[in-house]
Write a protein that holds these residues in place. Structure first.
Motif, mmCIF file in Angstrom:
data_model
loop_
_atom_site.group_PDB
_atom_site.id
_atom_site.type_symbol
_atom_site.label_atom_id
_atom_site.label_comp_id
_atom_site.label_asym_id
_atom_site.label_seq_id
_atom_site.Cartn_x
_atom_site.Cartn_y
_atom_site.Cartn_z
ATOM 1 N N VAL A 64 0.952 -1.298 0.113
ATOM 2 C CA VAL A 64 0.073 0.023 0.203
ATOM 3 C C VAL A 64 1.034 1.154 -0.087
ATOM 4 O O VAL A 64 0.539 2.184 -0.704
ATOM 5 N N GLU A 65 1.770 1.100 0.937
ATOM 6 C CA GLU A 65 2.776 2.293 1.179
ATOM 7 C C GLU A 65 3.616 2.512 -0.530
ATOM 8 O O GLU A 65 4.004 3.691 -0.909
ATOM 9 N N ALA A 66 3.550 1.506 -1.365
ATOM 10 C CA ALA A 66 4.205 1.717 -2.711
ATOM 11 C C ALA A 66 3.104 2.197 -3.799
ATOM 12 O O ALA A 66 3.508 2.213 -4.793
ATOM 13 N N GLY A 67 2.120 2.399 -3.242
ATOM 14 C CA GLY A 67 1.019 3.060 -4.205
ATOM 15 C C GLY A 67 0.014 1.930 -4.603
ATOM 16 O O GLY A 67 -0.876 2.297 -5.553
ATOM 17 N N MET A 68 0.046 0.640 -4.101
ATOM 18 C CA MET A 68 -1.116 -0.257 -4.611
ATOM 19 C C MET A 68 -2.299 -0.207 -3.705
ATOM 20 O O MET A 68 -2.102 0.332 -2.643
ATOM 21 N N SER A 69 -3.372 -0.586 -4.363
ATOM 22 C CA SER A 69 -4.662 -0.594 -3.528
ATOM 23 C C SER A 69 -4.457 -1.943 -2.149
ATOM 24 O O SER A 69 -3.730 -2.656 -2.641
#
Length: 190
Positions: A64-69
């Motif tokens: 999530v922190e890497a931009g994924m849902s």
């Protein structure tokens, strides 16, 4: 005798992949799961009995922190076991070990080598419990708890693993006869 596979990161780097960054090898669960499968296949061809999943550094919060849902992050963590399982099914009798690295691996700040993250046992439990539950849903043959640097994190994990009921191997990260958090290894093993 059971022969374990080798390092996933080294094998992926040898295949031309950059595994630096916070997600480490878990990044390839998104970008190139076929490459992870190829490494599992190569280790089986070399005689390994166990494929260790690409989940050591993988976690829903990390993805999530890497931009994924949240939904996709959950899928990627589960994919780590599915990729290894699909390859293991090509070579009957091979096993899949769902890798669980320390909380410090998620932090990606080197703290997996020293432990003592400055968080409570409940924070560690809240981090590890959902990850273990997701990995378990994909039916690995065992759980590989790897390179835990301190006793406090180990105690949290042991309690959680008791509820799962799968075989487990457990390794500490050590410096001589002490954990990386400078605790006596004899105490950690007890």
């Amino acid at each position: 005798m059971t022969i374990l596979d080798g390092g996933l990161s080294n094998a992926l780097e040898a295949r031309g992949h950059d595994v630096s960054g916070a997600l480490w090898t878990a990044r390839l669960l998104d970008e190139s799961p076929a490459e992870i499968a190829a490494v599992h296949r190569a280790y089986f061809a070399a005689g390994a009995d166990v494929a260790t999943t690409a989940s050591y550094q993988a976690s829903v919060p990390g993805f999530v922190e890497a931009g994924m849902s949240q939904t996709y992050a959950t899928e990627l963590l589960r994919r780590s076991v599915r990729v290894a399982r699909e390859v293991a099914e090509e070579a009957p009798g091979r096993l899949v070990a769902a890798s669980v690295g320390p909380y410090g691996a998620y932090l990606a700040d080197g703290s997996e080598y020293r432990g003592r993250y400055g968080v409570s046992a409940s924070v560690l439990r809240d981090f590890h419990a959902p990850r273990l539950a997701l990995l378990e849903t994909e039916d690995p043959d065992l759980i590989a708890v790897e390179t835990i640097p301190d006793i406090e994190e180990a105690e949290v994990l042991v309690d959680l693993l008791d509820d799962i009921g799968l075989p487990v191997w457990f390794s500490y990260s050590c410096a001589g006869t002490r954990t990386r958090a400078d605790q006596p290894l004899a105490d950690a093993l007890a």
